[in-house]
Structures are given as C-alpha cells and as structure tokens.
Write a protein that holds these residues in place. Structure first.
Motif, short mmCIF file in Angstrom:
data_model
loop_
_atom_site.label_atom_id
_atom_site.label_comp_id
_atom_site.label_asym_id
_atom_site.label_seq_id
_atom_site.Cartn_x
_atom_site.Cartn_y
_atom_site.Cartn_z
N THR A 175 0.86 -1.20 0.00
CA THR A 175 0.00 0.00 0.00
C THR A 175 0.89 1.24 0.00
N LEU A 211 -2.59 -7.81 -2.29
CA LEU A 211 -3.33 -6.97 -1.33
C LEU A 211 -4.80 -7.32 -1.36
N ARG A 215 -8.22 -3.13 1.04
CA ARG A 215 -7.00 -2.32 1.24
C ARG A 215 -6.63 -1.59 -0.06
N LEU A 216 -6.75 -2.30 -1.18
CA LEU A 216 -6.42 -1.66 -2.46
C LEU A 216 -7.43 -0.54 -2.75
N GLU A 219 -6.72 2.62 -0.72
CA GLU A 219 -5.59 3.42 -1.21
C GLU A 219 -5.97 4.20 -2.47
#
Ligand code: ATP
Length: 437
Positions: A175, A211, A215-216, A219
């Motif tokens: 990340t 990931l 989470r992706l 970001e």
C-alpha cells in the motif's frame, strides 16, 4: 539515539485547547512512568507550516491501558483494537485522537498485515512508510515539543523528497506504493532515486495483487480524494500501476480529458446544488473506467470489493452515461418527462460524470443546453403527484404492476406541465384509463 531538537514553538501552532490537552496527556504519561509522543502526519504538517488535527499518539508502554486512562479522565468515547494495540478516542468536543503502543512490526509474508510487539519510539518510527512521516515530538513535561528525527525526515522535507526507510519497505506493505504517490502529488515532492527504483521494482512484480480488495480500494480512493486526481492517475499510468486496477483498463486520451474535466463539472454542480454531497473519488474511478468494457469494469468492481452503491455508480459510468448524454445534447426537442426518465436511474455522481464528459468535448452551445437540462431535471425531482396508489385502489383498480405505469404517466404529465392540480389528475385518469372515483 534519535537526533533531537527542542521545537516547542511548533506544537504551539495547534489550537490552544489542543496544546493544553497534549500537555496534560504528557503529564499523565509522566505520572504513569511512560513516555508519550505525537507522531506522523501532524508533525510533518507542522514542519510544512500546516495545522492538521490528525492526532496520532505513540506510548512507550501499554498504549491501550494509557488510552483507557485518558478516556476516563476526559469522558472521551473509546474504541479499542487489541490486535493492533491501538485505541481511538473521541473527546466530548468531537476531537479525535489515536493512541497506540509504540511497536516494532514483523511481516510473516509480503502484503499481509503485520504482527506487532511493543518497542521503543525509535523502532516505532523505523516501521513507518517514509522518512517525512517518521517524526515524533515528545509530550512529557520538560521535554514538551522535543522533536525526534532519527531518519532524516526534516532533511527530506526541506529537499521535498519522499524516501522509504529501508529497501524491503514496499515488499512489506505494497500500500506504500500508492501512499508514496499520494504524498508526492499532494506536496509536489519527488520520489528519491532509490525509492523510485524500489517502487518500480515492486510494481513490476505481482505484490500488489496480493493486497486484499478493501486495502487496495482504500488506497486508490484516498488517492482520488486528493487535490488533483487526474494528475495522480497520469502518474499511476506512468509508473505502470493502472494494471493493478485491471490489466485491460483503457486509459485513453478521451479518459484523460474526461478526468481533467471533472473539477469543472464538480464546481458547477456544487454551485448549483450545494446540498448534494458528491462522492468525489468515485466520480474519478468512474471517469477512469469509462472507456473500458463491461467485463473489465465488472472485474474491477469485484477486485475492489466495492459496495453495492459504488458498484452501481461505476458500472453506469460507461455506455449508460454516454447514451443519456447523446440524447440530451441532440438538437431535437425532448420533453421534460423524457429527460426525467432518461436520468432518473443515474446517481448524482453519474450526472457529474455526464457533465464532465461534455465539458471535455468543449462544445459551448451543447454544454449550455445540457446544463439547462440538468437544472430542470433536478428541479423536477421534487415534483409529486397528488394522487397515490391508495387513490387508484379507491377507484377500484386491483394492485399490480399497472400502478407503477399509471402513476408514472401521471407524474410525466405533471412534469411536462400538462396537469397542475388534483382535479386535473383525476380528469387525466378518467380520460386515459377510464378510472373514476
Ligand atoms: P494524511 O495527511 O493523509 O492523513 P498521515 O501521514 O497522517 O497522512 P495516516 O494514514 O493517517 O497518514 O497515518 C498516520 C501515520 O502512520 C503516518 O504518518 C505514518 O507514519 C504511519 N503509517 C500509515 N500508514 C502506513 C503504512 N502503510 N506503512 C507504514 N507507516 C504507515
């Protein structure tokens, strides 16, 4: 030992009540025999001359126990995340603060969340993403405002540079690849040479694929919440990172133009409809995927684990918006009710995208026409029929799908100004559907 300078004046730039609170918390730490620090973004921003109230505290000792103490003392709300040794406090005046145990982190595998162990503040700073974010200030009495800069954060702030703390940083947590671009774009900094090489190296592997979707997504949407997402998107493309959204994502000149036109469309929308809250990052994601195939967009939605509402938006960004746009910018006359039907299924985010697409074409006359249509459409959303399903029932009509059709026709006639009163609605129903009551 970390390089230290005494900069109490820096902390004084925070609002008085916050400074007072931090002093008291430092004192409390001292009484309990633990050192308390303010860390990360707020220190970076103070050094850059900005005041942010993103209060992250690190405690050398049991951070959660200390957070409970602070919460008790101030009557603050508390949420504890044992696994991460962190706690979030919300003070009665709404001020938020995160308190964490200073820790070292170890990664069992790349791209997964780390396990944490209590450690010194120097170790805690070492596990951070970039030198400019690895700065802390002491809060204890006598040391209040002492700056800890173990890894050259101040030097890199002066040199306007983003630098990782060690060569394995992007592997540990990919990340950070997106975070690097976020800070680079936000501050107009450059990626330091080795950091850029390490980033390119990590981007050439499949690390990012490991990931998790949330989470992706987090970001990417944070990046699109920054000041100039069109530039951030161009940077993602340059660093060959768009393939992680989808390997067949179409990043064409048209997409670039639409993304660059989004700010104008957003500004117009905000001026005209100040009460409509737009999910701005999603508009950029829609713009970015607007030339990609339905299958690619569907795969991206799955990969990102988007919510149902976000998914609906993103999948409307392509041909659905294009079809509506084509119809609305055609010269021929369209009835207001037809426009209503054309747009009724689109979210406000999709309407902003629709406008951005037209702005990107730079056709003044049609743009004014489109804006007029949008203004009329939003006004018409408030139009209601006087009669309802209950009235249809009273008229002896059996409940069923025709209710929707009949009430829809009634609404269309209202929108087009053909009828304006309840009596006219009743006359309309009698004439068109033979309903009396
Ligand atoms: P922003 O201004 O965008 O809020 P920030 O620096 O405050 O930026 P946060 O995401 O709030 O960023 O994180 C707070 C601090 O935690 C960062 O300054 C950094 O020190 C650390 N941090 C956050 N995410 C990571 C990460 N993925 N890897 C290492 N350290 C991180």
């Amino acid at each position: 030992m970390a390089k230290q300078t005494h900069r109490p004046a820096l902390l004084q730039r925070l609002p008085d009540q916050v400074v007072r609170l931090l002093r008291e918390i430092g004192q409390l730490g001292d009484e309990r025999g633990c050192q308390v620090y303010i860390v990360g973004g707020v220190v970076r921003d103070l050094l850059l001359g900005h005041v942010t109230l993103d209060l992250d505290l690190a405690v050398e000792g049991d951070g959660i126990a200390f957070a409970r103490l602070v919460a008790d003392r101030y009557g603050a709300g508390l949420a504890v995340f044992e696994r991460f040794a962190t706690a979030r406090l919300v003070f009665p005046d709404g001020l938020k603060m995160d308190i964490a145990t200073a820790r070292r982190e170890s990664y069992a595998q790349p791209a997964v969340l780390p396990t944490v162990q209590p450690a010194s503040i120097e170790e805690d700073l070492y596990r951070r993403d970039f030198t400019i974010n690895a700065l802390a200030m002491q809060l204890s009495p006598g040391q209040f405002g002492r700056l800890l800069d173990a890894y050259g954060g101040q030097r890199d702030l002066r040199a306007r540079t983003i630098r990782v703390l060690h060569a394995g940083s992007f592997q540990d947590d990919p990340t950070r690849i997106f975070r690097a671009i976020r800070f680079e774009q936000r501050f107009g900094f450059r990626l330091e040479r080795t950091t850029l090489r390490l980033l390119a190296q990590a981007a050439s592997t499949n690390l990012i694929q490991q990931l998790s979707g949330p989470r992706l997504q987090n970001e990417i949407l944070l990046l699109f919440a920054e000041h100039d997402p069109a530039r951030a998107i161009a940077r993602l493309a340059q660093l060959k990172l768009l393939r992680f959204l989808h390997r067949r994502l179409c990043y064409t000149t048209k997409v670039k133009r639409v993304a660059s036109a989004v700010p104008k469309a957003l500004a117009w929308w905000a001026r005209r409809f100040p009460d409509s809250a737009i999910d701005r990052p999603i508009v950029y994601l829609m713009a970015l995927s607007s030339e990609s195939s339905v299958a690619v967009v569907a795969a991206m939605i799955r990969r990102f684990a988007l919510s149902r509402e976000q998914a609906k938006n993103v999948s409307a960004g392509g041909s659905r918006v294009d079809r509506a746009l084509k119809r609305l910018t055609n010269k021929g006359t369209v009835r207001r009710s037809q426009i209503f039907r054309l747009l009724a299924d689109l979210s406000d985010e999709a309407l902003v995208l629709l406008l951005a697409k037209q702005v990107s074409r730079e056709q003044g006359v049609r743009l004014s026409l489109l804006k007029r249509h949008l203004l009329a459409y939003v006004k018409n959303r408030a139009v209601k029929t006087a009669l309802t399903g209950r009235d249809l029932q009273t008229m002896g009509l059996k409940p069923g799908p025709q209710y929707k059709t009949i009430l829809g026709k009634l609404l269309d006639a209202r929108i087009d100004g053909i009828i304006t009163t309840e009596a006219e609605e009743r006359a309309f129903l009698q004439k068109r559907f033979g309903l009396v009551g």
